[in-house]
Write a protein that holds these residues in place. Structure first.
Motif, PDB file in Angstrom:
ATOM      1  N   LEU A   4      36.635  23.775 -19.995  1.00 19.14           N
ATOM      2  CA  LEU A   4      36.403  24.683 -21.019  1.00 19.14           C
ATOM      3  C   LEU A   4      37.372  24.660 -22.004  1.00 19.14           C
ATOM      4  CD1 LEU A   4      35.677  27.837 -18.600  1.00 19.14           C
ATOM      5  CD2 LEU A   4      33.908  26.282 -19.923  1.00 19.14           C
ATOM      6  N   THR A   5      38.707  24.375 -22.010  1.00 20.04           N
ATOM      7  CA  THR A   5      39.499  24.106 -23.022  1.00 20.04           C
ATOM      8  C   THR A   5      39.260  22.876 -23.855  1.00 20.04           C
ATOM      9  OG1 THR A   5      41.284  25.292 -21.743  1.00 20.04           O
ATOM     10  CG2 THR A   5      41.904  23.865 -23.529  1.00 20.04           C
ATOM     11  N   LEU A   6      38.912  21.860 -23.090  1.00 16.21           N
ATOM     12  CA  LEU A   6      38.494  20.592 -23.644  1.00 16.21           C
ATOM     13  C   LEU A   6      37.170  20.871 -24.542  1.00 16.21           C
ATOM     14  CD1 LEU A   6      38.481  17.369 -24.205  1.00 16.21           C
ATOM     15  CD2 LEU A   6      37.147  17.302 -21.924  1.00 16.21           C
ATOM     16  N   LEU A   7      36.440  21.581 -24.368  1.00 12.98           N
ATOM     17  CA  LEU A   7      34.945  21.969 -25.262  1.00 12.98           C
ATOM     18  C   LEU A   7      35.503  22.652 -26.377  1.00 12.98           C
ATOM     19  CD1 LEU A   7      32.336  23.196 -22.890  1.00 12.98           C
ATOM     20  CD2 LEU A   7      32.300  21.368 -24.424  1.00 12.98           C
ATOM     21  N   SER A   8      36.574  23.498 -26.114  1.00 15.62           N
ATOM     22  CA  SER A   8      36.914  24.156 -27.410  1.00 15.62           C
ATOM     23  C   SER A   8      37.473  23.285 -28.437  1.00 15.62           C
ATOM     24  CB  SER A   8      37.970  25.346 -26.890  1.00 15.62           C
ATOM     25  OG  SER A   8      37.509  26.188 -26.331  1.00 15.62           O
ATOM     26  N   ASN A   9      38.035  21.932 -27.939  1.00 13.88           N
ATOM     27  CA  ASN A   9      38.760  21.082 -28.769  1.00 13.88           C
ATOM     28  C   ASN A   9      37.962  19.966 -29.160  1.00 13.88           C
ATOM     29  OD1 ASN A   9      41.892  21.698 -28.903  1.00 13.88           O
ATOM     30  ND2 ASN A   9      41.148  22.041 -26.848  1.00 13.88           N
ATOM     31  N   LEU A  10      36.810  19.895 -28.668  1.00 10.52           N
ATOM     32  CA  LEU A  10      35.897  18.782 -28.923  1.00 10.52           C
ATOM     33  C   LEU A  10      35.275  18.773 -30.421  1.00 10.52           C
ATOM     34  CD1 LEU A  10      34.309  16.354 -28.068  1.00 10.52           C
ATOM     35  CD2 LEU A  10      32.443  17.694 -27.205  1.00 10.52           C
ATOM     36  N   PRO A  11      34.786  19.774 -31.063  1.00  9.91           N
ATOM     37  CA  PRO A  11      34.338  19.739 -32.429  1.00  9.91           C
ATOM     38  C   PRO A  11      35.705  19.142 -33.287  1.00  9.91           C
ATOM     39  CG  PRO A  11      33.901  21.918 -31.538  1.00  9.91           C
ATOM     40  CD  PRO A  11      34.640  21.141 -30.388  1.00  9.91           C
ATOM     41  N   ALA A  12      36.879  19.189 -33.115  1.00  8.21           N
ATOM     42  CA  ALA A  12      37.654  18.678 -34.219  1.00  8.21           C
ATOM     43  C   ALA A  12      38.048  17.533 -33.634  1.00  8.21           C
ATOM     44  CB  ALA A  12      39.177  19.456 -34.032  1.00  8.21           C
ATOM     45  N   ALA A  13      38.044  17.211 -32.230  1.00 10.61           N
ATOM     46  CA  ALA A  13      38.242  15.679 -31.953  1.00 10.61           C
ATOM     47  C   ALA A  13      37.175  14.551 -32.172  1.00 10.61           C
ATOM     48  CB  ALA A  13      38.596  15.852 -30.316  1.00 10.61           C
ATOM     49  N   ASN A  14      36.011  15.243 -31.991  1.00  8.42           N
ATOM     50  CA  ASN A  14      34.931  14.541 -32.344  1.00  8.42           C
ATOM     51  C   ASN A  14      33.446  15.381 -32.338  1.00  8.42           C
ATOM     52  OD1 ASN A  14      32.287  12.659 -32.203  1.00  8.42           O
ATOM     53  ND2 ASN A  14      33.503  11.115 -31.331  1.00  8.42           N
ATOM     54  N   PRO A  15      33.427  15.418 -33.633  1.00  4.62           N
ATOM     55  CA  PRO A  15      32.307  16.471 -34.066  1.00  4.62           C
ATOM     56  C   PRO A  15      30.639  16.019 -33.790  1.00  4.62           C
ATOM     57  CG  PRO A  15      33.021  15.475 -36.160  1.00  4.62           C
ATOM     58  CD  PRO A  15      33.835  15.317 -35.038  1.00  4.62           C
ATOM     59  N   VAL A  16      30.651  14.809 -33.416  1.00  5.27           N
ATOM     60  CA  VAL A  16      29.118  14.048 -33.169  1.00  5.27           C
ATOM     61  C   VAL A  16      29.078  14.122 -31.704  1.00  5.27           C
ATOM     62  CG1 VAL A  16      27.654  12.497 -33.292  1.00  5.27           C
ATOM     63  CG2 VAL A  16      29.174  12.973 -35.168  1.00  5.27           C
ATOM     64  N   ALA A  17      30.202  13.801 -30.681  1.00 11.68           N
ATOM     65  CA  ALA A  17      29.898  13.520 -29.300  1.00 11.68           C
ATOM     66  C   ALA A  17      29.317  15.074 -28.653  1.00 11.68           C
ATOM     67  CB  ALA A  17      31.229  13.101 -28.728  1.00 11.68           C
ATOM     68  N   LYS A  18      28.512  14.765 -27.723  1.00 13.78           N
ATOM     69  CA  LYS A  18      28.184  15.914 -26.962  1.00 13.78           C
ATOM     70  C   LYS A  18      28.377  15.799 -25.498  1.00 13.78           C
ATOM     71  CE  LYS A  18      25.935  17.980 -30.148  1.00 13.78           C
ATOM     72  NZ  LYS A  18      26.792  18.834 -31.068  1.00 13.78           N
ATOM     73  N   ALA A  19      28.830  17.131 -25.039  1.00 10.41           N
ATOM     74  CA  ALA A  19      29.380  17.075 -23.637  1.00 10.41           C
ATOM     75  C   ALA A  19      28.208  17.570 -22.366  1.00 10.41           C
ATOM     76  CB  ALA A  19      30.370  18.097 -23.548  1.00 10.41           C
ATOM     77  N   VAL A  20      28.161  16.852 -21.466  1.00 10.98           N
ATOM     78  CA  VAL A  20      27.360  17.386 -20.189  1.00 10.98           C
ATOM     79  C   VAL A  20      28.203  17.646 -19.373  1.00 10.98           C
ATOM     80  CG1 VAL A  20      25.739  16.621 -18.614  1.00 10.98           C
ATOM     81  CG2 VAL A  20      25.477  15.862 -21.116  1.00 10.98           C
ATOM     82  N   MET A  21      28.391  19.019 -18.796  1.00 15.78           N
ATOM     83  CA  MET A  21      29.140  19.392 -17.672  1.00 15.78           C
ATOM     84  C   MET A  21      28.460  19.262 -16.575  1.00 15.78           C
ATOM     85  SD  MET A  21      31.072  20.655 -20.115  1.00 15.78           S
ATOM     86  CE  MET A  21      32.631  21.415 -18.871  1.00 15.78           C
ATOM     87  N   VAL A  22      29.562  18.992 -15.730  1.00 10.05           N
ATOM     88  CA  VAL A  22      29.360  18.303 -14.165  1.00 10.05           C
ATOM     89  C   VAL A  22      30.006  19.164 -13.347  1.00 10.05           C
ATOM     90  CG1 VAL A  22      29.344  16.490 -12.376  1.00 10.05           C
ATOM     91  CG2 VAL A  22      28.938  15.997 -14.969  1.00 10.05           C
ATOM     92  N   SER A  23      29.210  20.024 -12.718  1.00 10.22           N
ATOM     93  CA  SER A  23      29.945  21.218 -11.692  1.00 10.22           C
ATOM     94  C   SER A  23      29.032  21.602 -10.660  1.00 10.22           C
ATOM     95  CB  SER A  23      30.406  22.250 -12.669  1.00 10.22           C
ATOM     96  OG  SER A  23      31.504  23.141 -11.964  1.00 10.22           O
ATOM     97  N   ALA A  24      29.555  22.381  -9.733  1.00  7.89           N
ATOM     98  CA  ALA A  24      28.661  22.994  -8.468  1.00  7.89           C
ATOM     99  C   ALA A  24      28.121  24.336  -9.110  1.00  7.89           C
ATOM    100  CB  ALA A  24      29.890  23.360  -7.500  1.00  7.89           C
TER     101      ALA A  24
END
Length: 348
Positions: A67-87
């Motif tokens: 979740l913290t990584l997601l908050s930082n993703l737009p600044a790190a790479n505004p184009v890349a998209k995240a698919v969450m893998v969880s239970a």
């Protein structure tokens, strides 16, 4: 096109499992996988690999969670998209992840066929984003080299069939030439000359636009501007006076400690001219411009003008004498004119 995927998970055996399940796609350069054990490593990987398209990201990880990584993703790479893998039991966190910008999610234990479909869908979305951003950048670059009139013209339906259409218009053409700039450029390095010339041009263009004219072209250290519509002659002369005053108040320091005082010679002429796309269809290079005797006279008046002078012909003087203060300069022999042309200087 290869898809670059960053897998972010602290499970040590996941890397081996991914490589086994997608060995054919890896071998055929369909996918390239990179791996990180937590969000902090993932951010370092994103910084090192800006071509990352998709993140497969766990939520519960040490050091930095998903979740913290997601908050930082737009600044790190505004184009890349995240698919969450969880239970399934992590559904509340998954909802939080979606609200923070996660593109999709898959649940553990992972159905690899479903995971591949999700990766393909996400990668296609990212590729579309990249193409859109590229188109925007190309359009912005195009605007630096092509007049806005042409950009708008290109947007019309069937513009290809109208490329060679021309029309006769009444307009005013102004030629501005920076006096002595050629000599300056011969004694200064390119790193000094080009930024200086661009700065002068930018100041001149701002005045031309402010008076509702448009720049037709840059020619060496000269600018050709065209004014159309209501009061085009008055607006053109106002722009010429403004440019002259602006440059007269400019002092440019040079590397040798001296200063350069830019001065401009200006020719103004009004009348009928042909407007259209002029050039070579074979080369696929056309200029949306104006041509004709009125244009030629404007350029030759500029060539005859001294530094700081705004020259007009007799015919143009008769049209502006009630609005501007002018004084006679004398007859000038202009190229391709059989008889001398009486010229006047616009004073204010």
């Amino acid at each position: 096109m290869k898809t670059h995927i960053l897998v972010v998970d602290d499970e040590a055996d996941l890397e081996l499992l991914i490589k086994q399940k997608f060995r054919r796609q890896i071998r055929e350069n369909v996918y390239e996988f990179r791996f990180a054990a937590n969000g902090e490593e993932a951010l370092a990987s994103l910084a090192a690999h800006p071509d990352t398209d998709v993140l497969l990201c766990d939520i519960n990880m040490p050091v930095m969670d998903g979740l913290t990584l997601l908050s930082n993703l737009p600044a790190a790479n505004p184009v890349a998209k995240a698919v969450m893998v969880s239970a399934y039991g992590d559904m509340q966190n998954l909802r939080t992840a979606m609200n923070r910008g996660a593109y999709d999610f898959v649940t553990k234990p992972v159905d690899f066929a479903d995971l591949e479909r999700t990766m393909e869908k996400t990668a296609a979305h990212v590729q579309q984003l990249r193409q859109t951003l590229l188109a925007i950048r190309e359009n912005n670059i195009l605007k630096m080299y092509v007049d806005e009139t042409v950009i708008n013209f290109m947007g019309r339906p069937g513009f290809e069939n109208q490329l060679l259409v021309s029309e006769t218009v009444e307009a005013t053409v102004v030629f501005f030439d920076l006096c002595g700039f050629t000599a300056l450029s011969e004694g200064q390095p390119a790193g000094v000359v080009v930024p200086l010339l661009n700065a002068y041009f930018d100041s001149m263009v701002q005045e031309i636009i402010a008076h509702e004219g448009h720049v037709d072209k840059f020619m060496g250290d000269a600018v050709m501007a065209v004014f159309r519509g209501a009061y085009h002659l008055d607006r053109a002369v106002d722009a010429a006076l403004a440019v002259r005053a602006l440059l007269a108040a400019t002092q440019s320091p040079l590397p040798d400690g001296s200063t350069y005082q830019p001065r401009v010679s200006i020719g103004v002429n009004t009348g009928d001219m042909v407007s259209g796309n002029i050039g070579s269809a074979t080369l696929k290079r056309l200029d949306y411009t104006v041509i004709g005797d009125a244009v030629n006279v404007s350029q030759r008046l500029q060539a005859a003008a001294q530094a700081g002078q705004i020259l007009v012909s007799e015919a143009t003087y008769q049209r502006l004498k009630e609005s501007f203060q002018c004084q006679p300069v004398g007859e000038a022999h202009l190229k391709n004119k059989a008889a001398p042309v009486m010229t006047y200087e616009v004073v204010a």
